[in-house]
Motif scaffolding. Structure first.
Motif, mmCIF file in Angstrom:
data_model
loop_
_atom_site.group_PDB
_atom_site.id
_atom_site.type_symbol
_atom_site.label_atom_id
_atom_site.label_comp_id
_atom_site.label_asym_id
_atom_site.label_seq_id
_atom_site.Cartn_x
_atom_site.Cartn_y
_atom_site.Cartn_z
ATOM 1 N N PHE A 1 0.823 -1.206 0.000
ATOM 2 C CA PHE A 1 0.000 0.000 0.000
ATOM 3 C C PHE A 1 0.858 1.258 0.000
ATOM 4 O O PHE A 1 0.560 2.228 -0.706
ATOM 5 N N LEU A 2 1.925 1.270 0.782
ATOM 6 C CA LEU A 2 2.819 2.430 0.779
ATOM 7 C C LEU A 2 3.468 2.623 -0.586
ATOM 8 O O LEU A 2 3.614 3.754 -1.071
ATOM 9 N N LEU A 3 3.876 1.526 -1.214
ATOM 10 C CA LEU A 3 4.528 1.618 -2.527
ATOM 11 C C LEU A 3 3.557 2.094 -3.599
ATOM 12 O O LEU A 3 3.875 2.986 -4.396
ATOM 13 N N LEU A 4 2.369 1.493 -3.628
ATOM 14 C CA LEU A 4 1.387 1.867 -4.648
ATOM 15 C C LEU A 4 0.722 3.199 -4.323
ATOM 16 O O LEU A 4 0.552 4.057 -5.202
ATOM 17 N N GLY A 5 0.371 3.387 -3.057
ATOM 18 C CA GLY A 5 -0.272 4.631 -2.654
ATOM 19 C C GLY A 5 0.656 5.821 -2.688
ATOM 20 O O GLY A 5 0.204 6.963 -2.759
ATOM 21 N N GLY A 6 1.964 5.573 -2.656
ATOM 22 C CA GLY A 6 2.921 6.669 -2.731
ATOM 23 C C GLY A 6 3.035 7.278 -4.110
ATOM 24 O O GLY A 6 3.583 8.376 -4.272
ATOM 25 N N VAL A 7 2.493 6.599 -5.120
ATOM 26 C CA VAL A 7 2.578 7.101 -6.502
ATOM 27 C C VAL A 7 1.484 8.123 -6.794
ATOM 28 O O VAL A 7 1.717 9.118 -7.484
ATOM 29 N N ARG A 8 0.304 7.909 -6.277
ATOM 30 C CA ARG A 8 -0.862 8.693 -6.690
ATOM 31 C C ARG A 8 -0.879 10.158 -6.231
ATOM 32 O O ARG A 8 -1.296 11.039 -7.002
ATOM 33 N N PRO A 9 -0.468 10.491 -5.000
ATOM 34 C CA PRO A 9 -0.652 11.869 -4.528
ATOM 35 C C PRO A 9 0.017 12.944 -5.374
ATOM 36 O O PRO A 9 -0.562 14.021 -5.568
ATOM 37 N N ALA A 10 1.215 12.716 -5.882
ATOM 38 C CA ALA A 10 1.886 13.739 -6.688
ATOM 39 C C ALA A 10 1.120 14.011 -7.980
ATOM 40 O O ALA A 10 1.018 15.162 -8.427
ATOM 41 N N PHE A 11 0.554 12.956 -8.591
ATOM 42 C CA PHE A 11 -0.266 13.158 -9.784
ATOM 43 C C PHE A 11 -1.531 13.933 -9.446
ATOM 44 O O PHE A 11 -1.971 14.800 -10.213
ATOM 45 N N GLU A 12 -2.119 13.639 -8.300
ATOM 46 C CA GLU A 12 -3.309 14.381 -7.870
ATOM 47 C C GLU A 12 -2.982 15.849 -7.649
ATOM 48 O O GLU A 12 -3.766 16.738 -8.018
ATOM 49 N N LEU A 13 -1.827 16.117 -7.042
ATOM 50 C CA LEU A 13 -1.430 17.502 -6.799
ATOM 51 C C LEU A 13 -1.201 18.240 -8.110
ATOM 52 O O LEU A 13 -1.606 19.403 -8.252
ATOM 53 N N PHE B 1 8.270 18.062 -9.061
ATOM 54 C CA PHE B 1 7.323 16.993 -9.382
ATOM 55 C C PHE B 1 8.051 15.813 -10.038
ATOM 56 O O PHE B 1 7.721 14.651 -9.773
ATOM 57 N N PHE B 2 9.022 16.112 -10.886
ATOM 58 C CA PHE B 2 9.811 15.044 -11.495
ATOM 59 C C PHE B 2 10.505 14.220 -10.418
ATOM 60 O O PHE B 2 10.540 12.984 -10.486
ATOM 61 N N LEU B 3 11.048 14.906 -9.398
ATOM 62 C CA LEU B 3 11.691 14.191 -8.291
ATOM 63 C C LEU B 3 10.681 13.310 -7.551
ATOM 64 O O LEU B 3 10.954 12.139 -7.273
ATOM 65 N N PHE B 4 9.507 13.871 -7.231
ATOM 66 C CA PHE B 4 8.487 13.092 -6.528
ATOM 67 C C PHE B 4 8.107 11.838 -7.318
ATOM 68 O O PHE B 4 8.016 10.735 -6.760
ATOM 69 N N ALA C 1 9.867 10.352 -9.704
ATOM 70 C CA ALA C 1 11.005 9.443 -9.836
ATOM 71 C C ALA C 1 11.177 8.601 -8.586
ATOM 72 O O ALA C 1 11.390 7.380 -8.653
ATOM 73 N N VAL C 2 11.075 9.241 -7.421
ATOM 74 C CA VAL C 2 11.230 8.510 -6.156
ATOM 75 C C VAL C 2 10.125 7.478 -5.997
ATOM 76 O O VAL C 2 10.376 6.315 -5.645
ATOM 77 N N SER C 3 8.882 7.868 -6.254
ATOM 78 C CA SER C 3 7.762 6.952 -6.031
ATOM 79 C C SER C 3 7.788 5.785 -7.017
ATOM 80 O O SER C 3 7.577 4.627 -6.624
ATOM 81 N N LEU C 4 8.071 6.056 -8.285
ATOM 82 C CA LEU C 4 8.062 4.986 -9.280
ATOM 83 C C LEU C 4 9.264 4.059 -9.121
ATOM 84 O O LEU C 4 9.133 2.832 -9.241
ATOM 85 N N CYS C 5 10.426 4.620 -8.834
ATOM 86 C CA CYS C 5 11.610 3.775 -8.610
ATOM 87 C C CYS C 5 11.444 2.926 -7.343
ATOM 88 O O CYS C 5 11.854 1.759 -7.310
ATOM 89 N N SER C 6 10.837 3.510 -6.311
ATOM 90 C CA SER C 6 10.585 2.749 -5.082
ATOM 91 C C SER C 6 9.605 1.616 -5.353
ATOM 92 O O SER C 6 9.784 0.490 -4.851
ATOM 93 N N LEU C 7 8.568 1.884 -6.152
ATOM 94 C CA LEU C 7 7.598 0.845 -6.482
ATOM 95 C C LEU C 7 8.256 -0.288 -7.261
ATOM 96 O O LEU C 7 8.029 -1.472 -6.962
ATOM 97 N N ILE C 8 9.083 0.051 -8.229
ATOM 98 C CA ILE C 8 9.745 -0.980 -9.032
ATOM 99 C C ILE C 8 10.728 -1.783 -8.179
ATOM 100 O O ILE C 8 10.707 -3.014 -8.162
ATOM 101 N N GLY C 9 11.576 -1.071 -7.437
ATOM 102 C CA GLY C 9 12.563 -1.754 -6.613
ATOM 103 C C GLY C 9 11.934 -2.537 -5.484
ATOM 104 O O GLY C 9 12.272 -3.702 -5.241
ATOM 105 N N GLY C 10 10.998 -1.913 -4.785
ATOM 106 C CA GLY C 10 10.328 -2.596 -3.685
ATOM 107 C C GLY C 10 9.496 -3.767 -4.164
ATOM 108 O O GLY C 10 9.461 -4.823 -3.515
#
Length: 230
Positions: free
Chosen positions: A168-180, A209-212, A214-223
């Motif tokens: 949930f943290l990995l997947l849910g961490g992706v959505r907020p930046a897009f919402e913002l 936003f690019f940083l946000f 990048a961190v969320s998507l790389c974390s999702l892939i790696g995690g």
């Protein structure tokens, strides 16, 4: 619970359980009606990230508020500019996916019970800084869930809960930046984390936003690779 059980390792769950908890986490993130409720957990991680980095960088943390619309506010005192303020502002949107990545690392090392206890300890520490009733109730309920699962359930239930939380943290961490980003395009959120960072660093908000992302998507892939044993 005995110390060896906390710091020891537990059997790895079957692949079907790992995949099933990923699907469950996806259901908690994708449908808007469910996300409106489940996003509270991401807000806890978001504001906790602000607060933790504020303390680490030497700022004085005055308090954290969590609101029923899933927004939050972390107030710290110190220099209004400089590296400490920049890191504190950048920590919000990056905290949930990075916490998920750290959780995936623990689970890949079969430290299921340790993960549950670390999460409980972080929530207890955060509770001390909560400054409103809704925030206190939300953190108490979340911490109680982790504590009760770690104390009262069988290893299989602990594994399912831990894997679901990390997914949930990995997947849910992706959505907020897009919402913002979508909200800013409609003229909202003029004082968002990205806008604050742009003012602090003179780097455009788009780069933050690019940083946000990048961190969320790389974390999702790696995690995700760690959780699936890849």
């Amino acid at each position: 619970m005995a110390t060896p059980e906390v710091f020891g390792t537990q059997p790895a769950p079957e692949l079907w359980l790992v995949a099933g908890t990923a699907a469950l986490a996806l259901v908690a993130v994708v449908p808007h009606a469910i996300w409106r409720l489940s996003r509270n957990a991401i807000t806890i991680a978001h504001e906790g990230g602000h607060g933790l980095v504020a303390l680490v960088t030497g700022r004085h943390l005055q308090g954290i508020r969590l609101h029923s619309d899933t927004s939050g506010l972390t107030v710290s005192r110190g220099r209004p500019t400089g590296l400490g303020m920049i890191l504190t502002a950048a920590a919000g949107y990056t905290a949930p996916p990075l916490l998920g990545l750290g959780g995936a690392w623990l689970l890949a090392d079969h430290r299921i019970t340790l993960l549950l206890w670390v999460a409980t300890a972080l929530l207890v520490a955060m509770l001390v800084m909560i400054r409103n009733a809704y925030g206190a109730i939300t953190v108490i309920l979340t911490g109680a869930a982790f504590l009760l699962v770690s104390w009262l359930t069988e290893p299989g239930v602990q594994a399912a809960f831990a894997y679901a939380a990390v997914w949930f943290l990995l997947l849910g961490g992706v959505r907020p930046a897009f919402e913002l980003q979508a909200k800013r395009r409609r003229g909202g959120a003029p004082d968002s984390d990205a806008d604050q960072l742009a003012r602090l660093t003179h780097v455009p908000a788009a780069m933050w936003f690019f940083l946000f992302h990048a961190v969320s998507l790389c974390s999702l892939i790696g995690g995700g690779r760690w959780l699936l044993g890849l």
